[in-house]
Write a protein that holds these residues in place. Structure first.
Motif, PDB file in Angstrom:
ATOM      1  N   TRP A  72       0.846  -1.189   0.000  1.00 37.68           N
ATOM      2  CA  TRP A  72       0.000   0.000   0.000  1.00 37.68           C
ATOM      3  C   TRP A  72       0.883   1.241   0.000  1.00 37.68           C
ATOM      4  CZ3 TRP A  72      -5.263  -0.130   2.931  1.00 37.68           C
ATOM      5  CH2 TRP A  72      -5.949  -1.300   2.594  1.00 37.68           C
ATOM      6  N   LYS A  73       0.474   2.268  -0.701  1.00 36.63           N
ATOM      7  CA  LYS A  73       1.332   3.423  -0.957  1.00 36.63           C
ATOM      8  C   LYS A  73       1.159   4.559   0.050  1.00 36.63           C
ATOM      9  CE  LYS A  73       3.190   1.867  -4.828  1.00 36.63           C
ATOM     10  NZ  LYS A  73       4.632   1.610  -4.962  1.00 36.63           N
ATOM     11  N   ASP A  74      -0.046   5.105   0.127  1.00 39.48           N
ATOM     12  CA  ASP A  74      -0.276   6.353   0.870  1.00 39.48           C
ATOM     13  C   ASP A  74      -0.774   6.038   2.275  1.00 39.48           C
ATOM     14  OD1 ASP A  74      -0.440   9.009   1.444  1.00 39.48           O
ATOM     15  OD2 ASP A  74      -1.933   9.501  -0.087  1.00 39.48           O
ATOM     16  N   ILE A  75       0.131   5.600   3.135  1.00 37.32           N
ATOM     17  CA  ILE A  75      -0.240   5.141   4.474  1.00 37.32           C
ATOM     18  C   ILE A  75       0.621   5.826   5.529  1.00 37.32           C
ATOM     19  CG2 ILE A  75      -1.158   2.906   3.769  1.00 37.32           C
ATOM     20  CD1 ILE A  75       1.573   1.681   4.423  1.00 37.32           C
ATOM     21  N   CYS A  76       0.053   5.957   6.721  1.00 31.15           N
ATOM     22  CA  CYS A  76       0.801   6.567   7.826  1.00 31.15           C
ATOM     23  C   CYS A  76       0.173   6.131   9.143  1.00 31.15           C
ATOM     24  CB  CYS A  76       0.798   8.094   7.712  1.00 31.15           C
ATOM     25  SG  CYS A  76      -0.829   8.852   7.866  1.00 31.15           S
ATOM     26  N   VAL A  77       0.799   6.525  10.228  1.00 32.72           N
ATOM     27  CA  VAL A  77       0.275   6.321  11.575  1.00 32.72           C
ATOM     28  C   VAL A  77      -0.084   7.674  12.167  1.00 32.72           C
ATOM     29  CG1 VAL A  77       0.874   5.635  13.946  1.00 32.72           C
ATOM     30  CG2 VAL A  77       1.514   4.160  12.025  1.00 32.72           C
ATOM     31  N   TYR A  78      -1.293   7.784  12.700  1.00 29.59           N
ATOM     32  CA  TYR A  78      -1.690   8.978  13.440  1.00 29.59           C
ATOM     33  C   TYR A  78      -1.062   8.866  14.827  1.00 29.59           C
ATOM     34  CZ  TYR A  78      -4.750  11.965  16.318  1.00 29.59           C
ATOM     35  OH  TYR A  78      -5.246  12.871  17.224  1.00 29.59           O
ATOM     36  N   ASP A  79       0.003   9.585  15.036  1.00 32.58           N
ATOM     37  CA  ASP A  79       0.796   9.471  16.254  1.00 32.58           C
ATOM     38  C   ASP A  79       0.028  10.055  17.441  1.00 32.58           C
ATOM     39  OD1 ASP A  79       3.100   8.724  17.637  1.00 32.58           O
ATOM     40  OD2 ASP A  79       3.937  10.753  17.502  1.00 32.58           O
ATOM     41  N   GLY A  80      -0.103   9.269  18.486  1.00 33.62           N
ATOM     42  CA  GLY A  80      -0.838   9.704  19.669  1.00 33.62           C
ATOM     43  C   GLY A  80      -2.249   9.161  19.721  1.00 33.62           C
ATOM     44  N   GLY A  81      -2.849   8.945  18.548  1.00 29.74           N
ATOM     45  CA  GLY A  81      -4.133   8.287  18.450  1.00 29.74           C
ATOM     46  C   GLY A  81      -5.227   8.856  19.351  1.00 29.74           C
ATOM     47  N   TRP A  82      -6.010   7.973  19.925  1.00 29.36           N
ATOM     48  CA  TRP A  82      -7.148   8.371  20.766  1.00 29.36           C
ATOM     49  C   TRP A  82      -6.696   9.258  21.923  1.00 29.36           C
ATOM     50  CZ3 TRP A  82     -11.958   9.354  21.023  1.00 29.36           C
ATOM     51  CH2 TRP A  82     -12.670   9.334  22.221  1.00 29.36           C
ATOM     52  N   LEU A  83      -5.558   8.962  22.530  1.00 24.66           N
ATOM     53  CA  LEU A  83      -5.070   9.772  23.646  1.00 24.66           C
ATOM     54  C   LEU A  83      -4.790  11.194  23.197  1.00 24.66           C
ATOM     55  CD1 LEU A  83      -4.188   9.988  26.587  1.00 24.66           C
ATOM     56  CD2 LEU A  83      -1.951   9.094  25.926  1.00 24.66           C
ATOM     57  N   ASP A  84      -4.238  11.364  22.008  1.00 26.52           N
ATOM     58  CA  ASP A  84      -3.994  12.701  21.470  1.00 26.52           C
ATOM     59  C   ASP A  84      -5.305  13.375  21.080  1.00 26.52           C
ATOM     60  OD1 ASP A  84      -2.202  14.823  20.247  1.00 26.52           O
ATOM     61  OD2 ASP A  84      -3.230  14.142  18.438  1.00 26.52           O
ATOM     62  N   TRP A  85      -6.224  12.629  20.499  1.00 28.20           N
ATOM     63  CA  TRP A  85      -7.481  13.178  19.999  1.00 28.20           C
ATOM     64  C   TRP A  85      -8.304  13.821  21.111  1.00 28.20           C
ATOM     65  CZ3 TRP A  85      -9.210  13.556  15.002  1.00 28.20           C
ATOM     66  CH2 TRP A  85     -10.557  13.896  14.817  1.00 28.20           C
ATOM     67  N   ILE A  86      -8.310  13.214  22.290  1.00 27.67           N
ATOM     68  CA  ILE A  86      -9.176  13.688  23.377  1.00 27.67           C
ATOM     69  C   ILE A  86      -8.580  14.866  24.146  1.00 27.67           C
ATOM     70  CG2 ILE A  86     -10.273  11.437  23.686  1.00 27.67           C
ATOM     71  CD1 ILE A  86      -8.423  10.973  26.069  1.00 27.67           C
ATOM     72  N   GLN A  87      -7.383  15.321  23.802  1.00 28.72           N
ATOM     73  CA  GLN A  87      -6.766  16.381  24.580  1.00 28.72           C
ATOM     74  C   GLN A  87      -7.555  17.683  24.505  1.00 28.72           C
ATOM     75  OE1 GLN A  87      -4.282  15.664  26.777  1.00 28.72           O
ATOM     76  NE2 GLN A  87      -4.861  13.666  25.968  1.00 28.72           N
TER      77      GLN A  87
END
Length: 279
Positions: A259-274
């Motif tokens: 797969w080409k256009d892939i990444c990791v959202y660093d921090g995920g749910w913990l980052d999202w709820i800040q």
């Protein structure tokens, strides 16, 4: 056209790589488990703590200069072949993704992890290592692959794009808001609009990706699970979980599939709820 990449290696391939490659580094990866490494590990391996690469309170990736200092400590160069394993495969996956992000290209994960290695009755050794005896002199240039990591703003934008997927690699109990999955995360729930990338029965298990023997399931099976949720290889895809360990497993599966256009959202749910926590 996608091109598959050899990431997962078995024990026979491990031995062959060690023989054939000129600059091989083997690392056991764990969080505060150096004592287990000292008791028993794969011969020639060194220990990498995940805290070299991520830091509390949000467990996000440290800065590239810090990563490169760790590379320097362990004599890792751009030409190194790095083989990672652990007592938890997600820990090794987290570091593998970060190494790819930092500019290493030849990264491998030992399929079956350390448990599978021991069950195969292969040789082990005990003892630690002295970093002063390991570190190299000078700084070696790396070219970071910054597109392999995204932040909250990009994660939000993917929710609005037609050919994009923000993918939650979390257990059903986390996704449905029955638990947060972690002792240090109070808020329950998940990102509205995210697609489910499957995972396991808890924040520390990934039965949808691994068999009971710790070996990765066929990647085509995992790809079909994603397709059933509308997660497609031609999409721009960002994987996340509670922080990033399970998301890194999913990323490496997609990476292995080409797969080409892939990444990791660093921090995920913990980052999202800040943002919600700061109100």
């Amino acid at each position: 056209m996608s091109h598959k990449r050899d990431i997962w290696v078995n024990h026979v391939q491990l031995r062959n790589i060690i023989i054939e490659k000129p600059n091989v580094k083997i690392f056991e990866v764990g969080f505060n488990t150096y004592h287990e490494f000292v008791e028993s590990h794969i011969p020639g391996a060194m220990f990498l703590d995940t805290c070299y690469f991520e830091q509390p309170p949000l467990w996000k990736i440290v800065g590239l200069p810090e990563i490169y200092q760790t590379f320097k400590k362990f004599r890792i160069t751009p030409s190194s072949t790095v083989i990672l394993y652990g007592r938890q495969v997600a820990a090794a996956a987290r570091v593998a993704h970060i190494m790819l992000y930092a500019g290493l290209s030849d990264i491998r994960l030992l399929d079956g992890d350390y448990a599978g290695y021991k069950q195969s009755n292969l040789p082990t050794e005990s003892g630690g290592h002295n970093l002063k005896d390991v570190a190299m002199e000078g700084v070696v240039a790396f070219i970071a692959n910054r597109s392999l990591v995204c932040d909250k703003s990009i994660a939000k934008s993917l929710l609005e794009e037609r050919n994009a997927s923000l993918v939650s690699v979390r257990s059903p109990k986390e996704v449905n808001g029955r638990c947060s999955g972690y002792s240090y995360i109070k808020q329950k729930g998940d990102i509205i609009g995210a697609k489910w990338g499957h995972a396991g029965t808890s924040a520390y298990l990934m039965e949808d990706y691994f068999g009971p023997d710790n070996y990765i399931l066929p990647l085509e099976h995992i790809e079909r699970l994603w397709e059933s949720e509308g997660i497609l290889k031609h999409h721009k895809v960002a994987f996340y979980c509670g922080t990033a360990w399970r998301a890194s497993v999913a990323f490496l599966c997609a990476y292995s599939l080409g797969w080409k256009d892939i990444c990791v959202y660093d921090g995920g749910w913990l980052d999202w709820i800040q943002e919600e926590c700061s109100k």
